[in-house]
Design a protein around this motif. Structure first.
Motif, PDB file in Angstrom:
ATOM      1  N   GLY A 195       0.802  -1.237   0.000  1.00  0.00           N
ATOM      2  CA  GLY A 195       0.000   0.000   0.000  1.00  0.00           C
ATOM      3  C   GLY A 195       0.827   1.276   0.000  1.00  0.00           C
ATOM      4  N   GLU A 196       1.815   1.307   0.860  1.00  0.00           N
ATOM      5  CA  GLU A 196       2.633   2.510   0.979  1.00  0.00           C
ATOM      6  C   GLU A 196       3.459   2.729  -0.292  1.00  0.00           C
ATOM      7  OE1 GLU A 196       5.445   4.329   4.557  1.00  0.00           O
ATOM      8  OE2 GLU A 196       5.305   2.175   4.230  1.00  0.00           O
ATOM      9  N   ALA A 197       3.895   1.628  -0.895  1.00  0.00           N
ATOM     10  CA  ALA A 197       4.674   1.713  -2.144  1.00  0.00           C
ATOM     11  C   ALA A 197       3.803   2.266  -3.271  1.00  0.00           C
ATOM     12  CB  ALA A 197       5.219   0.332  -2.507  1.00  0.00           C
ATOM     13  N   THR A 198       2.549   1.842  -3.291  1.00  0.00           N
ATOM     14  CA  THR A 198       1.613   2.331  -4.307  1.00  0.00           C
ATOM     15  C   THR A 198       1.377   3.837  -4.146  1.00  0.00           C
ATOM     16  OG1 THR A 198       0.520   0.192  -4.435  1.00  0.00           O
ATOM     17  CG2 THR A 198      -0.748   2.106  -5.179  1.00  0.00           C
ATOM     18  N   ALA A 199       1.143   4.263  -2.920  1.00  0.00           N
ATOM     19  CA  ALA A 199       0.900   5.688  -2.667  1.00  0.00           C
ATOM     20  C   ALA A 199       2.120   6.528  -3.049  1.00  0.00           C
ATOM     21  CB  ALA A 199       0.539   5.910  -1.201  1.00  0.00           C
ATOM     22  N   MET A 200       3.297   6.030  -2.709  1.00  0.00           N
ATOM     23  CA  MET A 200       4.525   6.755  -3.026  1.00  0.00           C
ATOM     24  C   MET A 200       4.720   6.837  -4.541  1.00  0.00           C
ATOM     25  SD  MET A 200       6.940   8.168  -1.182  1.00  0.00           S
ATOM     26  CE  MET A 200       7.601   9.445  -2.232  1.00  0.00           C
ATOM     27  N   ALA A 201       4.441   5.722  -5.230  1.00  0.00           N
ATOM     28  CA  ALA A 201       4.553   5.717  -6.693  1.00  0.00           C
ATOM     29  C   ALA A 201       3.600   6.755  -7.287  1.00  0.00           C
ATOM     30  CB  ALA A 201       4.236   4.319  -7.235  1.00  0.00           C
ATOM     31  N   ALA A 202       2.362   6.766  -6.790  1.00  0.00           N
ATOM     32  CA  ALA A 202       1.343   7.647  -7.365  1.00  0.00           C
ATOM     33  C   ALA A 202       1.606   9.114  -7.029  1.00  0.00           C
ATOM     34  CB  ALA A 202      -0.036   7.243  -6.855  1.00  0.00           C
ATOM     35  N   TYR A 203       1.850   9.411  -5.753  1.00  0.00           N
ATOM     36  CA  TYR A 203       1.959  10.814  -5.339  1.00  0.00           C
ATOM     37  C   TYR A 203       3.342  11.402  -5.597  1.00  0.00           C
ATOM     38  CZ  TYR A 203      -2.530   9.922  -3.128  1.00  0.00           C
ATOM     39  OH  TYR A 203      -3.844   9.583  -2.897  1.00  0.00           O
ATOM     40  N   GLY A 204       4.364  10.520  -5.639  1.00  0.00           N
ATOM     41  CA  GLY A 204       5.721  11.028  -5.869  1.00  0.00           C
ATOM     42  C   GLY A 204       6.169  10.896  -7.320  1.00  0.00           C
ATOM     43  N   GLY A 205       5.479  10.044  -8.087  1.00  0.00           N
ATOM     44  CA  GLY A 205       5.884   9.817  -9.475  1.00  0.00           C
ATOM     45  C   GLY A 205       7.193   9.044  -9.576  1.00  0.00           C
ATOM     46  N   PHE A 206       7.347   8.049  -8.696  1.00  0.00           N
ATOM     47  CA  PHE A 206       8.566   7.233  -8.682  1.00  0.00           C
ATOM     48  C   PHE A 206       8.250   5.783  -9.044  1.00  0.00           C
ATOM     49  CE2 PHE A 206       9.604  10.455  -5.377  1.00  0.00           C
ATOM     50  CZ  PHE A 206      10.875  10.846  -5.774  1.00  0.00           C
ATOM     51  N   LYS A 207       9.202   5.092  -9.622  1.00  0.00           N
ATOM     52  CA  LYS A 207       9.140   3.633  -9.678  1.00  0.00           C
ATOM     53  C   LYS A 207       9.600   3.114  -8.320  1.00  0.00           C
ATOM     54  CE  LYS A 207       9.921   1.171 -13.381  1.00  0.00           C
ATOM     55  NZ  LYS A 207      10.326   0.212 -14.430  1.00  0.00           N
ATOM     56  N   VAL A 208       8.837   2.151  -7.781  1.00  0.00           N
ATOM     57  CA  VAL A 208       9.112   1.658  -6.425  1.00  0.00           C
ATOM     58  C   VAL A 208       9.175   0.136  -6.444  1.00  0.00           C
ATOM     59  CG1 VAL A 208       8.290   1.607  -4.023  1.00  0.00           C
ATOM     60  CG2 VAL A 208       7.761   3.598  -5.461  1.00  0.00           C
ATOM     61  N   ILE A 209      10.186  -0.432  -5.777  1.00  0.00           N
ATOM     62  CA  ILE A 209      10.139  -1.883  -5.553  1.00  0.00           C
ATOM     63  C   ILE A 209       9.831  -2.127  -4.082  1.00  0.00           C
ATOM     64  CG2 ILE A 209      11.643  -2.516  -7.483  1.00  0.00           C
ATOM     65  CD1 ILE A 209      13.950  -2.833  -5.477  1.00  0.00           C
ATOM     66  N   SER A 210       8.951  -3.104  -3.835  1.00  0.00           N
ATOM     67  CA  SER A 210       8.501  -3.411  -2.472  1.00  0.00           C
ATOM     68  C   SER A 210       8.842  -4.867  -2.184  1.00  0.00           C
ATOM     69  CB  SER A 210       6.993  -3.176  -2.384  1.00  0.00           C
ATOM     70  OG  SER A 210       6.553  -3.403  -1.063  1.00  0.00           O
ATOM     71  N   ILE A 211       9.506  -5.091  -1.057  1.00  0.00           N
ATOM     72  CA  ILE A 211      10.116  -6.401  -0.799  1.00  0.00           C
ATOM     73  C   ILE A 211       9.212  -7.271   0.070  1.00  0.00           C
ATOM     74  CG2 ILE A 211      12.276  -7.532  -0.123  1.00  0.00           C
ATOM     75  CD1 ILE A 211      12.505  -5.098  -2.189  1.00  0.00           C
TER      76      ILE A 211
END
Lengths: 369, 369
Positions: free
Chosen positions: B159-175
């Motif tokens: 969830g937090e990775a999704t929010a960061m991707a959406a609001y920050g405009g970053f590619k995120v990997i979540s482990i």
């Protein structure tokens, strides 16, 4: 109050007296019982039901701060309820005399000297540390004391200025602005603004900062709003500590930290009465009284300080968030276990040194030399 | 429990039930009575005696966050007490299935896609937003999820990775690191470190940040300690949110916010049990389990987030202060009225957008392009 409500309050007081030692050394089965009661009481959306408790002194604060956290409620300050201007003046004068004596001792210990002068008709104290580092020689800090717009006239209000002078190595002027009951709003703001207007003629405001805690923090914010409005120069940085940025009863920690903060204790103590006395009929939401309702855009870089037990923790974080949303560089520091302004009330705790050290390094970053 | 203590607890529960409606609509004379009781109970140095209360939902939070603050305690999460590994797995699996379904909906609303891969034998989810701004094209964020080392395996933890991707405009990997009951310490840390070791071979760590809240915040801090120890490169910045930086029962807000925080509620819920399950006999004060006991010098710039009702507010501010004392650039944000991790649990509150916006701008300042 109805008979039932009176009976309930008495039952509650009795129960608290009986139950607290039990909670303090609670066993797993005590907890299971409390857990069930609490789950049931909080099973529907709405206000949070919280049980009576004994909250220990946290070992995570320094030993010096622990002693301050453990102290009784600050009586008579927190719940003062003078019935006339004469009674207010008697209380204010009595507390200020004690404060002034204490400050003399603090200055001696910290090697800070105090000189009294008058600027624009207002009494101003200049606090000078034993050593001023070369980078600070042309810098000057402007201090606005706290005390709910009633307490700390005269030298009693100089404690924070002394600590800042000693720990930051700055020359500091501290303004003895007029206060109720004789001088309600806008006298206090008129005085600090009159001094500011004079001082910026003699000192480059880019080498100055304004700071102060509680009421002094609210006034610091209101000064920026008014200076901007009057076309006066702004300082290079400000440090409103745990600012009384809203004179209405606003902020969640007024409730969550009620009876936990041993300095202010509750909004329903002297705070609400002091707000009314100061406002003297003015709208409490006027940004000159409650700067959180003002526009923070274009504010100088700001550092805010509070504590986890502070009744004004919400005011501090709400102010911080509003500054950030306005695009202002704003830094927040929060100290473990500290009630309102306990990061500076005793200047000799490690937390006080750390708090003033942070503010000093923030000023060093932003003030011209 | 003795008969007297049992009677006291029952009396207390009854009194609370009776007294709370009275307090909620208190009159001045009710307050005067409470004031006298409280002053008497806190007249000597020691623990603070606090009365039972009903704490309203603060209007100072957004309407969306108010609904979350008003919610009942998070049962069964907060007080889960599984009696066997099989019971743990049943609970964890049941909650994770709900979480994974919710996350699918969140991704659709926020326009984020999820891909699953394996790095160093560990399952890794890649969250990609619809639009990546040019400045972020070569940046990659590394997310470590929370959940007390037991909750949120699989997609439930993203969830937090999704929010960061959406609001920050970053590619995120979540482990998707391994967890108890099958895999206690050090499996979780071994997994995130194994992935980190591989990823920094493919991506410049100076364009990377590590972030995560609660357990993910503690692990983020522990990762820096371990990367330094193993001679691995460090990221350019980290964002440990409300970090579980100490697995022992340490911090004043464990007491002041007990029964106030509606997410974690009390240390004596599942938290202590999860800590024991994860530690599996290891010393809880080992810095790999409780990074606050480690040396923070040389840490990357750090941004921390918490809320005024957070049971981990003390852990957050203690971590912040220790970072600052170690000379690390460390920024603190605290949200009004928010219990543990409520600044991100619902990604659709204005506070969530603001929290992730702050973290994104902190990363933007520190990450290479």
């Amino acid at each position: 109050m109805t008979g039932i409500r009176r009976a309930a309050l008495i039952a509650s007081a009795l129960a608290l007296t009986l139950v607290l030692p039990a909670l303090a050394q609670e066993t797993p089965s005590d907890f299971a019982r409390l857990e069930a009661t609490q789950n049931a009481a909080n099973a529907k959306p709405g206000p949070r039901t919280v049980p009576g408790r004994a909250i220990p002194v946290p070992p995570t604060a320094s030993a010096e701060l622990q002693a301050i956290i453990a102290a009784p409620y600050r009586v008579p300050n927190w719940n003062a309820d003078p019935k006339s201007p004469a009674e207010w003046k008697e209380l204010i004068g009595r507390l200020a005399a004690i404060g002034a004596t204490n400050q003399k001792g603090v200055r001696e210990k910290l090697g800070v000297t105090l000189e009294t002068s008058t600027i624009a008709g207002v009494t101003v104290y200049t606090l000078t540390p034993k050593d001023i580092p070369p980078a600070n020689l042309n810098r000057l800090l402007f201090h606005v004391h706290g005390g709910g717009y009633v307490y700390n006239p005269g030298e009693a209000g100089t404690g924070e200025a002394t600590a800042m002078a000693a720990y930051g190595g700055f020359k500091v002027i501290s303004i003895d602005y007029r206060m109720p009951p004789d001088f309600p709003y806008p006298a206090a703001m008129d005085d600090v603004m009159a001094v500011w207007k004079e001082v910026v003629k003699m000192h480059d405001p880019r080498s100055m900062a304004i700071f102060g805690s509680s009421t002094g923090g609210g006034m610091t914010l209101a000064m920026i709003l008014r200076a901007r409005q009057e076309g006066l120069p702004l300082p290079a940085a400000i440090a409103p500590g745990t600012p009384w940025s809203d004179l209405t009863e606003t902020g969640d920690t007024y409730k969550t930290n009620e009876w936990v903060d041993n300095v202010l204790v509750s909004w329903h103590g002297y705070l609400g009465r002091a707000a009314a006395l100061y406002a003297n009929g003015h709208d409490l939401k006027d940004p000159q009284l409650s700067p959180i309702y003002g526009d923070f855009s274009g504010f100088p870089p700001t550092i805010l300080t509070s504590g986890t037990r502070d009744l004004f923790l919400s005011l501090t974080v709400l102010t911080h968030r509003k500054l950030r949303r306005a695009g202002v560089e704003a830094s927040l520091q929060v100290f473990e276990g500290a009630s309102h302004a306990q990061y500076y009330i005793d200047p000799f705790t490690p937390e006080s040194k750390e708090a003033f050290g942070e503010i000093a390094s923030f000023f060093d970053k932003h003030l011209g030399k």
